[in-house]
Structures are given as C-alpha cells and as structure tokens.
Design an enzyme around this catalytic site. Structure first.
Site, PDB file in Angstrom:
ATOM      1  N   ASN A  69      -5.125  12.917   0.154  1.00 18.02           N
ATOM      2  CA  ASN A  69      -4.406  11.881   0.957  1.00 18.02           C
ATOM      3  C   ASN A  69      -5.454  11.059   2.004  1.00 18.02           C
ATOM      4  O   ASN A  69      -6.856  11.205   1.932  1.00 18.02           O
ATOM      5  CB  ASN A  69      -3.394  12.588   1.982  1.00 18.02           C
ATOM      6  CG  ASN A  69      -2.531  11.654   2.680  1.00 18.02           C
ATOM      7  OD1 ASN A  69      -1.923  10.923   1.971  1.00 18.02           O
ATOM      8  ND2 ASN A  69      -2.130  11.803   4.058  1.00 18.02           N
ATOM      9  N   LYS A  70      -4.864  10.070   2.803  1.00 18.10           N
ATOM     10  CA  LYS A  70      -5.866   9.277   3.742  1.00 18.10           C
ATOM     11  C   LYS A  70      -6.985  10.099   4.534  1.00 18.10           C
ATOM     12  O   LYS A  70      -6.582  11.204   4.783  1.00 18.10           O
ATOM     13  CB  LYS A  70      -4.723   8.707   4.584  1.00 18.10           C
ATOM     14  CG  LYS A  70      -5.460   7.738   5.684  1.00 18.10           C
ATOM     15  CD  LYS A  70      -6.144   6.825   4.839  1.00 18.10           C
ATOM     16  CE  LYS A  70      -5.625   5.803   4.120  1.00 18.10           C
ATOM     17  NZ  LYS A  70      -6.326   4.922   3.040  1.00 18.10           N
ATOM     18  N   ARG A  90      -6.789  -0.078  -7.486  1.00 20.76           N
ATOM     19  CA  ARG A  90      -7.307   1.038  -6.449  1.00 20.76           C
ATOM     20  C   ARG A  90      -7.318   2.320  -7.304  1.00 20.76           C
ATOM     21  O   ARG A  90      -6.446   2.571  -8.107  1.00 20.76           O
ATOM     22  CB  ARG A  90      -6.056   1.116  -5.370  1.00 20.76           C
ATOM     23  CG  ARG A  90      -5.932   0.047  -4.702  1.00 20.76           C
ATOM     24  CD  ARG A  90      -5.310   0.105  -3.258  1.00 20.76           C
ATOM     25  NE  ARG A  90      -6.072   1.078  -2.448  1.00 20.76           N
ATOM     26  CZ  ARG A  90      -5.441   1.351  -1.166  1.00 20.76           C
ATOM     27  NH1 ARG A  90      -4.105   1.150  -0.961  1.00 20.76           N
ATOM     28  NH2 ARG A  90      -6.062   2.222  -0.491  1.00 20.76           N
ATOM     29  N   ARG A  96       0.823  -1.083  -0.057  1.00 21.10           N
ATOM     30  CA  ARG A  96       0.187  -0.012   0.099  1.00 21.10           C
ATOM     31  C   ARG A  96       0.875   1.119  -0.019  1.00 21.10           C
ATOM     32  O   ARG A  96       2.025   1.085  -0.019  1.00 21.10           O
ATOM     33  CB  ARG A  96      -0.876  -0.098   1.141  1.00 21.10           C
ATOM     34  CG  ARG A  96      -0.364  -0.493   2.555  1.00 21.10           C
ATOM     35  CD  ARG A  96      -0.952   0.041   3.848  1.00 21.10           C
ATOM     36  NE  ARG A  96      -0.839   1.522   3.776  1.00 21.10           N
ATOM     37  CZ  ARG A  96       0.215   2.039   4.126  1.00 21.10           C
ATOM     38  NH1 ARG A  96       1.655   1.436   4.620  1.00 21.10           N
ATOM     39  NH2 ARG A  96       0.392   3.231   3.928  1.00 21.10           N
ATOM     40  N   GLY A  97       0.228   2.309   0.005  1.00 20.83           N
ATOM     41  CA  GLY A  97       1.198   3.575  -0.158  1.00 20.83           C
ATOM     42  C   GLY A  97       1.366   3.884  -1.665  1.00 20.83           C
ATOM     43  O   GLY A  97       1.744   3.009  -2.353  1.00 20.83           O
ATOM     44  N   ASP A 153      -1.675  11.105  -1.994  1.00 17.75           N
ATOM     45  CA  ASP A 153      -1.884   9.830  -3.130  1.00 17.75           C
ATOM     46  C   ASP A 153      -2.041  10.594  -4.219  1.00 17.75           C
ATOM     47  O   ASP A 153      -1.897   9.885  -5.315  1.00 17.75           O
ATOM     48  CB  ASP A 153      -3.054   9.094  -2.707  1.00 17.75           C
ATOM     49  CG  ASP A 153      -2.781   8.155  -1.441  1.00 17.75           C
ATOM     50  OD1 ASP A 153      -2.734   8.865  -0.164  1.00 17.75           O
ATOM     51  OD2 ASP A 153      -2.532   6.848  -1.525  1.00 17.75           O
TER      52      ASP A 153
HETATM   53  O1  MRU Z   1      -4.637   3.309   1.820  1.00 17.24           O
HETATM   54  P1  MRU Z   1      -3.215   3.577   2.005  1.00 17.24           P
HETATM   55  O2  MRU Z   1      -2.804   2.913   3.042  1.00 17.24           O
HETATM   56  O3  MRU Z   1      -2.560   2.966   0.611  1.00 17.24           O
HETATM   57  O4  MRU Z   1      -3.007   4.982   2.005  1.00 17.24           O
HETATM   58  C1  MRU Z   1      -1.727   5.520   2.104  1.00 17.24           C
HETATM   59  C2  MRU Z   1      -1.786   7.000   2.160  1.00 17.24           C
HETATM   60  O5  MRU Z   1      -2.650   7.684   2.377  1.00 17.24           O
HETATM   61  C3  MRU Z   1      -0.156   7.683   2.194  1.00 17.24           C
HETATM   62  O6  MRU Z   1      -0.468   8.846   3.033  1.00 17.24           O
HETATM   63  C4  MRU Z   1       0.333   8.096   0.979  1.00 17.24           C
HETATM   64  O7  MRU Z   1      -0.271   6.901  -0.114  1.00 17.24           O
HETATM   65  C5  MRU Z   1       1.417   8.590   0.846  1.00 17.24           C
HETATM   66  S1  MRU Z   1       2.640   7.545   0.866  1.00 17.24           S
HETATM   67  C6  MRU Z   1       3.990   7.961   0.879  1.00 17.24           C
END
Ligand code: MRU
Length: 388
Positions: free
Chosen positions: A276-277, A113, A76-77, A266
């Site tokens: 972002n998250k 995703r 993820r990320g 993201d």
């Molecule tokens: O749903 P995820 O865990 O993939 O989300 C990750 C995030 O929101 C991170 O903050 C983002 O991808 C930046 S990672 C360097």
C-alpha cells in the site's frame, strides 16, 4: 440477487439491479469517480489533480488521454485505476476493434503504473473477453464489460463496508457510552480511489450512518498528500476527522488515542502481505507495538494470486523526485501552486509504496468477510482462486 463474479469472468450485473447504491455526494449531488455520460456516451472522470480545492470533471476520449490520466494521477487508487483502464480499452476498441489495436492498447495502459494489480486484472479480463469475439461485436462488449467492472467495484466496496461495520461495532461496544471510535487511516482509500464507497472508508461511512460515533485521524500521506482527499470526502459526509502529519501516528497510538487502524491496498499477495501507499508499513509497526488492531480493506481484484513474498516480488513504483522536493497547495490568492521545500539542487527519492507483512495485520476485510492475513485465511474465503 447480486453475485460477485469470479476474477476473470464476465460480470453478471445489470444497471437495473445495482443503480443507486453509491454513497458519494458532492454539494448534494451523487457522483461516481468515473461514469458514462448518458447523453453523449462519453467517459467522464473527476480530475483529482485539483482536489480538495477545486472540483473539476473531464472527458477522456482517446487511449492516450486514458493512459495520461492514470500515469499522471488524474485518477488514482487501485480499484479506480482498474476501472479506468477497462473504459480506456472500450474507447479504443470503439475506434479500432482489431487484435493488434487491442493488444497495443493493453500494453499502453499496462505501462502506466506498475504497483496496483487491479490494472493488470482489468486489462486481462477485458482482453480475455474480447479476443474470442468477432471484431464487429467487440466495441459493445467492451463497454458493457467496463460498466460491469465499475458496478461490481461499487458492490464489492459496499460489502466491505458491511463487514467492516461489524468490526467497528465490536470496538464501539467496549467503549464508554457515546465515546467515538478513533480510527486512523493512511492515504486515500476512499470514494475517489474506487468507483464509489471507497474500501477503507466504506466501514467508516457505514458506521457513521448506523449512528456509531467515530473520529478519523487522517495521515496527510506525503509526498502527494492523498490524506487531503480523504479529509475532503469525510467532510462532505459529515464525519469528524483530524488531518495529521505522517509522523504523528505512533505518538497517538502510545497515548491510547487510536482504537483501530484501517488502510487500503494496491496489491495483496496470496499469503496476505499488503502493498500500500508508502508509510503504511511504519503505521503497522507502531500499531503492533501498541497492540492496536490493524485492518486492511481488501477487494478481491486487488489480490495477486501469482505472488507470495510481497517484499521481494511486488514492483514498487518510483515516482518523480519533484514530488518530494515540492509541495502543491492553494495560495492566498486562490491559485493552486507548487512550492519548493528542499534546498536548490537536492535530489529527492520517491518510492511510492511499501509492503506490510501479513504477520503485522490483524485482519483483511474483504467483500466475503474478514480473514487472517495469511494464505490459509485468503484461501478460506476465496478457495476457487487459491487452488487455481
Ligand atoms: O498512488 P495512489 O494515490 O494511487 O495510491 C493509492 C493507495 O495507496 C490506496 O491506499 C490504495 O490504492 C487503495 S484504494 C481503495
């Protein structure tokens, strides 16, 4: 010398020039979050479903497995999703290098995703590179490109760390001697959200290693608690931190306990809106109300130059309701289990990301330096893309 390749171009790195620049160390051993086993040539990942409780490595050897690993968040990320997709394409092209297989693989991976734009960025880059090649040359070219994307990610994040270090150092200089700079972060924008270093965490590692005392407030980041991954990483590197509930940030800010917020992203639009998250926006509002600098660590592959208005135009992933109604953790007998926290029959709603408008952001920390979160700011650092 390393040059960060332009988006859409082929990478210019070789292993000889870039090896050993990572920071991730688990039990004293260097890792990347994705790599090719030198003996077998197989692609391995750290399976993040088990962290922070168990460290497991798995091999991804088919397109379906790559797609599952991204969709179900074994990886993820945003940056790591992009790198994984590139390796997935390479593995598939190794089995079948035809145009049809290439296009199908691209569609399968793109469907995993929707929000992190690094996925589309990596897939477009691979497709653009491979389609003009004769089929017999594609497998080798695809794997080399996947390796380049991984290498570039490490270098981009290292550079973000250098620029972020300057920001932290300035804050440290205005604090009484020896007092830690208190940073707050949301989600996990760390080693394992990238190939190495992380984005938001890279300035933290750089500051710590430069001898600047820091303390990190780590948002737990419900529903999936990616904050536990950040805590695990910071702990592995010996950085002081506290794991806090998502709702604590505003209170800490009101009481002068946060010097700076730094998050990942993201997808960032051409005019500086940051997706972002989920929950990032609320932290930005609280930081704004308390005049606390709010920075976003932004690698250039996460910029979506095709979109201006983030709130209207970025697709927000809706994840399973069960992620909100249940919590996963380790039980006293050591097993990892999900337990239900909501009443029987209650439906959850689970938007996974939100958008923070650029006006709430103090600065974007990119591999080319820090800029204002605006079209002008981004165009100043990346003129070749802004004008394209
Ligand atoms: O749903 P995820 O865990 O993939 O989300 C990750 C995030 O929101 C991170 O903050 C983002 O991808 C930046 S990672 C360097």
């Amino acid at each position: 010398m390393f040059t960060v390749p332009a988006i859409g171009q082929t990478g210019t790195l070789s292993h000889a020039t870039t090896a050993g620049r990572g920071i991730m160390k688990v039990d004293g051993k260097h890792y990347r979050s994705i790599w090719r086993d030198p003996q077998s040539g197989q692609v391995r990942i750290i399976d993040q479903r088990w962290l922070p409780h168990e460290f497991r490595v798995v091999t991804l050897d088919s397109l379906d497995l790559f797609a599952t690993a991204i969709r179900d968040m074994w990886v993820r990320g945003a940056p790591l999703i992009g790198a994984t997709a590139a390796y997935g394409m390479a593995v598939r092209v190794g089995e079948n290098p035809s145009d049809k297989a290439l296009e199908r693989a691209r569609a399968t991976l793109l469907d995993t995703r929707p929000t992190a734009v690094n996925l589309r960025w990596a897939l477009d880059r691979v497709t653009k590179r491979l389609l003009p090649l004769p089929t017999r040359e594609r497998a080798r070219a695809a794997m080399r490109l996947a390796e380049s994307i991984a290498e570039e990610d490490i270098e981009i994040n290292r550079r973000i760390g250098r620029h972020g270090l300057d920001v932290i150092r300035t804050i440290a200089m205005n604090k009484p001697d020896g007092e830690p700079v208190r940073l707050l972060t949301h989600c996990n924008a760390g080693w394992i959200a990238t190939v190495d270093w992380g984005t938001a965490t890279s300035p933290m590692y750089h500051a710590h290693d430069a001898g600047i005392p820091i303390h990190v407030w780590v948002d737990e980041t419900r529903p999936r608690n990616q904050g536990a991954l950040t805590s695990w990483e910071l702990g592995c590197h010996g950085i002081g931190h506290s794991y806090i509930v998502d709702n604590a940030g505003g209170h800490l800010m009101q009481h002068g306990l946060v010097d700076m917020v730094i998050t990942g992203t993201d997808r960032t639009t051409a005019n500086g809106d940051v997706c972002n998250k989920i929950g990032t926006y609320l932290k930005a509002l609280a930081a704004h109300d308390n005049a606390i600098p709010f920075y976003v660590a932004l690698p250039s592959p996460t910029i979506d130059w095709t979109v201006d208005d983030g709130v209207r135009n970025i697709p927000i992933e809706q994840r399973a309701s069960s992620e909100t109604t249940h919590v996963t953790g380790r039980t006293p007998d050591g097993s990892i289990r999900a337990v239900q926290v909501s009443p029987d029959g209650t439906e959850g709603s689970n938007p996974a990301f939100d958008v923070t408008p650029g006006r709430l952001i103090t600065g974007l920390i990119t591999e080319r330096g820090v800029c204002e979160a605006s079209g002008t700011g981004l165009a100043g650092l990346f003129p070749e893309f802004a004008s394209a």
